[in-house]
Design a protein around this motif. Structure first.
Motif, short mmCIF file in Angstrom:
data_model
loop_
_atom_site.label_atom_id
_atom_site.label_comp_id
_atom_site.label_asym_id
_atom_site.label_seq_id
_atom_site.Cartn_x
_atom_site.Cartn_y
_atom_site.Cartn_z
N ALA A 85 27.92 78.27 125.57
CA ALA A 85 27.64 78.22 127.00
C ALA A 85 26.46 77.65 127.48
CB ALA A 85 27.39 79.68 127.02
N VAL A 86 25.39 77.22 126.75
CA VAL A 86 24.29 76.67 126.89
C VAL A 86 24.74 75.02 127.06
CG1 VAL A 86 21.96 75.83 126.27
CG2 VAL A 86 22.85 78.19 125.68
N VAL A 87 25.64 74.55 125.98
CA VAL A 87 26.06 73.19 126.20
C VAL A 87 26.87 72.90 127.62
CG1 VAL A 87 27.50 71.62 125.09
CG2 VAL A 87 26.28 72.95 123.61
N GLU A 88 27.53 73.90 127.87
CA GLU A 88 28.38 73.58 129.00
C GLU A 88 27.36 73.49 130.48
OE1 GLU A 88 31.27 72.76 129.28
OE2 GLU A 88 31.64 72.83 127.20
N GLU A 113 27.33 84.99 133.05
CA GLU A 113 28.92 85.65 133.44
C GLU A 113 28.87 86.11 135.13
OE1 GLU A 113 29.19 88.99 131.34
OE2 GLU A 113 27.14 89.85 131.58
N ARG A 114 30.16 86.41 135.39
CA ARG A 114 30.27 86.85 136.54
C ARG A 114 30.72 88.39 136.43
NH1 ARG A 114 32.91 82.52 140.84
NH2 ARG A 114 31.57 80.67 140.24
N VAL A 115 30.31 89.03 137.35
CA VAL A 115 30.67 90.66 137.14
C VAL A 115 31.26 91.20 138.53
CG1 VAL A 115 29.77 93.06 136.90
CG2 VAL A 115 28.54 90.88 135.65
N ASP A 134 20.48 63.77 134.40
CA ASP A 134 19.26 63.47 134.28
C ASP A 134 19.14 62.23 133.58
OD1 ASP A 134 16.60 63.06 134.10
OD2 ASP A 134 16.09 65.15 133.84
N TYR A 135 18.68 61.08 134.19
CA TYR A 135 18.59 59.69 133.54
C TYR A 135 17.38 59.84 132.63
CZ TYR A 135 14.32 59.40 136.31
OH TYR A 135 12.87 59.41 136.96
N TYR A 136 16.52 60.41 132.49
CA TYR A 136 15.61 60.46 131.38
C TYR A 136 15.33 62.06 130.98
CZ TYR A 136 11.49 59.07 128.51
OH TYR A 136 10.61 59.00 127.70
N PRO A 137 16.38 62.60 130.24
CA PRO A 137 16.22 64.15 129.92
C PRO A 137 14.92 64.41 129.00
CG PRO A 137 17.94 63.07 128.72
CD PRO A 137 17.46 62.04 129.78
N TYR A 138 14.47 65.52 129.40
CA TYR A 138 13.33 66.25 128.65
C TYR A 138 14.25 67.40 128.13
CZ TYR A 138 8.80 68.05 127.11
OH TYR A 138 7.94 68.63 126.29
N ILE A 139 14.67 67.36 126.87
CA ILE A 139 15.65 68.23 126.41
C ILE A 139 15.14 69.48 126.15
CG2 ILE A 139 17.39 68.70 124.40
CD1 ILE A 139 18.02 66.47 126.15
N ARG A 140 14.05 69.79 125.54
CA ARG A 140 13.61 71.12 125.45
C ARG A 140 13.26 71.83 126.64
NH1 ARG A 140 8.55 68.63 122.16
NH2 ARG A 140 10.02 67.05 121.58
N GLY A 141 12.64 70.82 127.95
CA GLY A 141 12.59 71.76 129.19
C GLY A 141 13.94 71.94 129.58
N MET A 142 15.06 71.04 129.62
CA MET A 142 16.23 71.48 130.10
C MET A 142 16.90 72.87 129.49
SD MET A 142 17.62 67.60 130.59
CE MET A 142 19.27 67.96 130.45
N ILE A 143 16.68 73.11 128.18
CA ILE A 143 17.27 74.22 127.65
C ILE A 143 16.51 75.33 127.80
CG2 ILE A 143 17.65 75.16 125.22
CD1 ILE A 143 18.11 72.39 123.95
N ALA A 144 15.25 75.31 128.07
CA ALA A 144 14.41 76.50 128.57
C ALA A 144 14.80 76.67 129.91
CB ALA A 144 13.00 76.00 128.21
N SER A 145 15.16 75.83 130.78
CA SER A 145 15.27 76.14 132.06
C SER A 145 16.62 76.68 132.35
CB SER A 145 15.20 74.78 133.03
OG SER A 145 16.12 73.94 132.67
N CYS A 146 17.75 76.81 131.38
CA CYS A 146 18.88 77.44 131.63
C CYS A 146 18.78 78.78 131.56
CB CYS A 146 19.82 76.91 130.38
SG CYS A 146 20.44 75.14 130.47
N GLY A 147 17.88 79.49 131.08
CA GLY A 147 17.52 80.86 131.24
C GLY A 147 18.46 81.84 130.48
N PHE A 148 18.91 81.48 129.51
CA PHE A 148 19.62 82.23 128.50
C PHE A 148 18.74 82.96 127.42
CE2 PHE A 148 22.87 78.86 129.70
CZ PHE A 148 24.11 79.83 130.06
N ARG A 149 19.32 83.83 126.79
CA ARG A 149 18.53 84.70 125.99
C ARG A 149 18.45 83.77 124.84
NH1 ARG A 149 22.60 88.41 127.62
NH2 ARG A 149 24.19 87.51 126.15
N SER A 150 16.75 84.07 124.43
CA SER A 150 16.16 83.15 123.52
C SER A 150 15.40 83.51 122.65
CB SER A 150 15.62 81.78 124.17
OG SER A 150 14.73 82.27 124.85
#
Length: 208
Positions: free
Chosen positions: A61-64, A204-206, A71-87
């Motif tokens: 789900a995070v990959v999707e 998810e959608r509820v 993003d032309y110059y991705p800051y991957i760790r920031g992008m993953i954190a910004s997704c907001g999933f349980r971590s």
């Protein structure tokens, strides 16, 4: 550590990241990294855990969600954190390589660091605005103080025109910084549009 990562994923965490609790490297470089991570975490618009790199296990789900970023110059760790999933994080020791030399030299580290700070923070522009305003206000205060001194002591402490030059120099320097900060705000707005990040990310959608 992959086994531990998978166990945490099975517990329901969509993001499991490794926390570099200790590094086997030069002490000054280690302190510089720790300081940088905390500056980014403090000023970022979205919470980014400190001492975390790209060594992470992420759910499909995070990959999707990450695929929605353009993003032309991705800051991957920031992008993953910004997704907001349980971590959750797992601490480990970053072990020095036994052979070879890293190609990630100082120039690349500085470039990546600036990208991380600029990608998720407006703090540099806001500092320009604040510094410009403070400098202009201080120069006006100094001008009033110098006027009072000249009236009371009849220019005994400085030749005519010196105070005017000092006030003008600092005042217009502050105005320049202020306007640079304002221009920077517009540039940051354009910058955020160019990077084309998703407005929201659904887990998810509820009842829809």
């Amino acid at each position: 550590m992959i086994v531990e990562f998978v166990r945490k994923w099975e517990e329901g965490y969509e993001i499991v990241y490794g926390v570099r609790a200790r590094r086997e490297e030069n002490r000054m470089l280690e302190l510089a990294r720790k300081g940088y991570y905390r500056v980014v975490s403090e000023f970022a618009s979205t919470p980014i855990p400190p001492d975390v790199g790209e060594f992470q296990l992420i759910d499909r789900a995070v990959v999707e969600a990450l695929r929605k970023f353009d993003d032309y110059y991705p800051y991957i760790r920031g992008m993953i954190a910004s997704c907001g999933f349980r971590s959750t994080g797992i601490a480990y020791t970053w072990i020095a390589r036994k052979k070879g030399i890293s190609k990630n030299r100082w120039f690349h580290l500085v470039d990546q660091g600036l990208n991380g700070l600029i990608s998720f923070s407006n703090a540099p522009m806001r500092l320009c605005l604040a510094a410009g305003f403070a400098l202009s206000a201080a120069s006006i205060g100094y001008a009033l103080l110098q006027l009072l001194i000249n009236i009371l002591f009849l220019r005994e402490f400085a030749a005519p025109g010196i105070a005017t030059l000092i006030v003008a120099l600092f005042f217009f320097s502050g105005v320049q910084l202020l306007f640079l900060g304002i221009v920077g705000e517009y540039v940051m707005a354009i910058h955020s549009q160019v990077r084309k990040r998703p407005l929201v990310i659904e887990r998810e959608r509820v009842n829809l």
